[in-house]
Design a protein around this motif. Structure first.
Motif, short mmCIF file in Angstrom:
data_model
loop_
_atom_site.label_atom_id
_atom_site.label_comp_id
_atom_site.label_asym_id
_atom_site.label_seq_id
_atom_site.Cartn_x
_atom_site.Cartn_y
_atom_site.Cartn_z
N GLY A 156 1.02 -1.15 0.05
CA GLY A 156 0.11 0.10 0.01
C GLY A 156 0.91 1.27 -0.11
N LEU A 157 1.79 1.17 0.85
CA LEU A 157 2.95 2.36 0.90
C LEU A 157 3.46 2.69 -0.70
CD1 LEU A 157 4.26 4.46 2.23
CD2 LEU A 157 6.01 2.78 2.91
N MET A 158 3.81 1.36 -1.10
CA MET A 158 4.37 1.77 -2.62
C MET A 158 3.47 2.13 -3.57
SD MET A 158 6.73 -1.84 -2.70
CE MET A 158 8.09 -2.07 -1.77
N VAL A 159 2.25 1.74 -3.60
CA VAL A 159 1.13 2.19 -4.36
C VAL A 159 0.94 3.75 -4.17
CG1 VAL A 159 -1.22 2.00 -4.86
CG2 VAL A 159 0.13 -0.02 -4.57
N LEU A 160 0.79 3.88 -3.06
CA LEU A 160 0.43 5.48 -2.64
C LEU A 160 1.96 6.27 -3.08
CD1 LEU A 160 -0.90 7.68 -1.00
CD2 LEU A 160 0.47 7.21 1.11
#
Length: 401
Positions: A156-160
């Motif tokens: 999720g952090l990478m997608v953000l």
């Protein structure tokens, strides 16, 4: 003008300052949370990796994928490199090369989870469960759930980061595209202005040659006659001087108009209107007064209805023809014919007998060249040369010109 491949905008000193501070704060936060039970060897590894990653992050724009991959892999064993890793990953996301971003993110994620058990074999001991007697229970479902949750959080952090970086990159590219279009439009405008100025200079040069050359040739011819002819009566001398004075006056007027156009910054054409077909009769009269024998056959239905641009061309054709005749066949009768059909075509013919002698006035060589360009721009045709014992200049112009 920066026309070509897209380049990200340069980062200012203030921009670098806040980026470094944010990356340092993230690195210190992760380091403090993770280094409480770290060994001396791991602290040394952390410091060495950070010493590599922090300088390397400033090369992220030249090799975004390679720099992000190297820093991301080192960040798996170095908490102090977490800030540069996020910085390099964000920079890679701004390029919107999503295949590279997915590969780099996947490699860094795999490295992090593969290194965790190696770094701390008891990393999952805190989530083990025991029964009332203290017997250790099976904990693999809980461990698997925790691992999955951690993976989801990291992904999720990478997608953000990808979404935020992609939006920033798209905005940067949009601004660059708009700026590039504006610069291209400005360059094209400057080019059109330069072309317009060049065309105007060419037009002025043609007008200068057509008008001034005609006047100066008359002055030269009559001044030469005064120099070589003896025994002129007072009346003849007065007539010649009057012709020279009139030609000089007209030459000064035309020269002043040309200079006025050159000085005019508003694109005006001077204070005196340009000649048209209505001035052909005055031109012929002036040349007759200067001693030239001109036989004119002008259709009044044609000359009176010619459009202004076509009329100016007809005037310049007649003027150039009379100038050439006075220069190359002085004293010979000149025939001027203007005929055609209203709404269809106009034909201008100037002819004179061939003579061997000519004027001593130097020939610029640009008269017929300029005339050919003028006729070509109007979609007409020009023919000049000897026919039997006469020299003939004939121009056909379409009425639509």
């Amino acid at each position: 003008m920066n026309v070509g491949k897209y380049q990200p905008p340069p980062v200012s000193r203030r921009g670098y300052l806040w980026r470094i501070l944010v990356a340092a704060a993230i690195s210190l936060t992760v380091f403090i949370a993770d280094s409480s039970d770290a060994s001396t060897v791991m602290l040394i590894v952390d410091l060495v990796a950070a010493a590599i990653c922090w300088p390397l992050v400033f090369w992220r724009r030249r090799r975004p994928a390679a720099v992000a991959l190297i820093i991301g892999l080192l960040a798996a064993v170095s908490p102090l490199s977490t800030g540069p890793a996020l910085w390099a990953g964000f920079s890679l996301a701004t390029t919107r090369r999503w295949s590279q971003y997915v590969l780099v993110a996947g490699a860094c994620l795999a490295a992090s989870f593969a290194y965790a058990p190696i770094h701390d074999p008891h990393v999952f001991d805190d989530i083990r469960f025991r029964d009332a007697n203290g017997k250790l229970l099976s904990y693999w479902p809980i461990t698997l759930l925790v691992v999955v949750l951690l993976i989801l959080v990291v992904v999720g952090l990478m997608v953000l980061i990808a979404a935020w970086g992609g939006q920033v990159g798209a905005r940067r590219e949009l601004l660059w595209t708009l700026r590039d279009r504006a610069e291209r439009a400005e360059a094209e405008r400057d080019l059109r202005v330069a072309q317009a100025r060049s065309l105007e200079r060419e037009r002025i040069a043609r007008e200068m040659h057509d008008g001034l050359a005609h006047r100066i040739s008359q002055i030269s011819m009559h001044a030469g006659a005064l120099a070589f002819r003896d025994g002129l009566s007072a009346t003849e001398l007065h007539q010649s001087m009057e012709i020279i004075q009139q030609a000089s006056h007209q030459a000064m007027i035309e020269l002043r108009d040309v200079l006025g156009v050159l000085r005019d910054t508003d694109g005006g054409d001077g204070t005196r209107p340009l000649p048209t077909s209505a001035d052909v009769a005055e031109l012929i009269t002036f040349n007759r007064a200067a001693g030239m024998e001109v036989i004119d056959q002008i259709d009044p239905m044609i000359s009176e209805r010619l459009p202004d641009q076509l009329g100016r061309a007809v005037y310049r054709i007649v003027q150039e023809g009379l100038t050439n005749a006075s220069r190359h066949a002085p004293g010979a009768p000149v025939s001027v014919t203007i005929e055609g059909a209203v709404g269809e075509q106009v034909t201008v013919t100037i002819s004179n007998p061939l003579r061997i002698v000519g004027s001593s006035l130097p020939d610029s060589g640009f008269g017929l060249i300029g005339l050919q360009e003028r006729v070509a721009l109007l979609g007409g045709t020009l023919q000049s040369g000897s026919r039997f014992d006469r020299y003939q200049l004939q121009v056909r112009l379409p009425w639509s010109a």
